[in-house]
Design an enzyme around this catalytic site. Structure first.
Site, PDB file in Angstrom:
ATOM      1  N   VAL A  99     -77.489 101.759  50.934  1.00 38.84           N
ATOM      2  CA  VAL A  99     -77.680 103.203  50.533  1.00 38.84           C
ATOM      3  C   VAL A  99     -76.790 103.374  49.266  1.00 38.84           C
ATOM      4  O   VAL A  99     -75.664 103.254  49.423  1.00 38.84           O
ATOM      5  CB  VAL A  99     -77.914 104.246  51.193  1.00 38.84           C
ATOM      6  CG1 VAL A  99     -78.202 105.798  50.501  1.00 38.84           C
ATOM      7  CG2 VAL A  99     -78.777 104.074  52.589  1.00 38.84           C
ATOM      8  N   CYS A 100     -77.478 103.600  48.211  1.00 35.01           N
ATOM      9  CA  CYS A 100     -76.492 103.795  47.167  1.00 35.01           C
ATOM     10  C   CYS A 100     -75.409 102.852  46.565  1.00 35.01           C
ATOM     11  O   CYS A 100     -75.643 101.576  46.691  1.00 35.01           O
ATOM     12  CB  CYS A 100     -75.847 105.322  47.276  1.00 35.01           C
ATOM     13  SG  CYS A 100     -75.389 105.887  45.578  1.00 35.01           S
ATOM     14  N   THR A 101     -74.108 103.091  46.583  1.00 33.81           N
ATOM     15  CA  THR A 101     -72.825 102.210  46.463  1.00 33.81           C
ATOM     16  C   THR A 101     -72.634 101.279  47.720  1.00 33.81           C
ATOM     17  O   THR A 101     -71.816 100.494  47.505  1.00 33.81           O
ATOM     18  CB  THR A 101     -71.641 102.960  46.054  1.00 33.81           C
ATOM     19  OG1 THR A 101     -71.382 103.853  47.063  1.00 33.81           O
ATOM     20  CG2 THR A 101     -71.965 103.751  44.582  1.00 33.81           C
ATOM     21  N   GLY A 102     -73.552 101.419  48.762  1.00 30.59           N
ATOM     22  CA  GLY A 102     -73.172 100.524  49.936  1.00 30.59           C
ATOM     23  C   GLY A 102     -73.934  99.192  49.431  1.00 30.59           C
ATOM     24  O   GLY A 102     -73.431  98.306  49.892  1.00 30.59           O
ATOM     25  N   SER A 103     -74.684  99.180  48.351  1.00 34.72           N
ATOM     26  CA  SER A 103     -75.024  97.972  47.588  1.00 34.72           C
ATOM     27  C   SER A 103     -73.889  97.026  47.162  1.00 34.72           C
ATOM     28  O   SER A 103     -73.945  95.746  47.155  1.00 34.72           O
ATOM     29  CB  SER A 103     -76.042  98.231  46.692  1.00 34.72           C
ATOM     30  OG  SER A 103     -75.724  98.869  45.451  1.00 34.72           O
TER      31      SER A 103
END
Length: 158
Positions: A99-103
Site C-alpha cells: 500500500v502506498c510507499t510500501g511499494s
C-alpha cells in the site's frame, strides 16, 4: 490461508488496518501482524500502536504479504532482516502486495523488476527513480501518467 501484514515503526495505520479489515474476513484466513520482533509497533502519529503477534522469523511462508506505507518506510529500506524476509516470503507467496510507499520497500528488496507498482507522488524523487533495485520498466509514482499536481494555495485548504 495465512495473510501477513508487515509492521514497522512509523507505518501508516490505515495502510495496515484497511487490508486487515478486508482480507481478514476471507473464509479460512488467518491474518497476522508481523514485525522484526513481536510486540507493539507505533504508527506514524505515535498515538497508536498495533501489536505484531509474531516476529518475521515465525512466519516464513505466508500465502499473502501486505506491506503498508508510511514515513517509517525510509529507514526500513536498508533493514536487511526485513528485506531478506520479503524476498523469502515472496518466493512462496501467492500474492506479495503493498500500500502506498510500501511499494518502495518491495523495490528495495528487488521484487519489482518487471512488475508494475505505484506510490504516493511525494515519495517519487530522482533518487527513487535511480535506486539500484528500481525495475527497468513499469514503475510510476502514481497510477496515472499525468504530471504531479501542484499544491493548492493555502487559502483553499479546508
Amino acid at each position: 490461508m495465512q495473510i501477513a501484514i508487515v509492521l514497522f515503526d512509523s507505518f501508516t495505520a490505515l495502510d495496515a488496518v484497511g487490508p486487515y479489515e478486508t482480507l481478514g474476513r476471507l473464509p479460512d484466513a488467518e491474518t497476522v501482524f508481523v514485525a522484526e520482533q513481536a510486540g507493539p509497533v507505533r504508527t506514524d502519529t505515535g498515538n497508536l500502536a498495533l501489536t505484531a503477534d509474531r516476529a518475521l522469523a515465525d512466519v516464513p511462508a505466508p500465502d499473502i504479504v501486505v506491506v503498508p506505507g508510511g514515513p517509517g518506510q525510509t529507514p526500513q529500506m536498508e533493514n536487511a532482516a526485513l528485506l531478506d524476509w520479503l524476498r523469502a516470503a515472496d518466493a512462496t507467496s501467492t500474492w506479495t502486495t503493498s500500500v502506498c510507499t510500501g511499494s518502495l520497500l518491495l523495490a528495495a528488496a528487488g521484487l519489482l523488476k518487471g512488475r508494475r507498482a505505484t506510490s504516493h507522488w511525494l515519495a517519487w524523487t530522482p533518487s527513487a527513480a535511480s535506486a539500484p533495485n528500481r525495475p527497468a520498466s513499469g514503475w510510476s509514482p502514481t497510477a496515472s501518467t499525468s504530471p504531479r499536481p501542484a499544491s493548492p494555495p493555502a487559502s483553499t485548504w479546508v
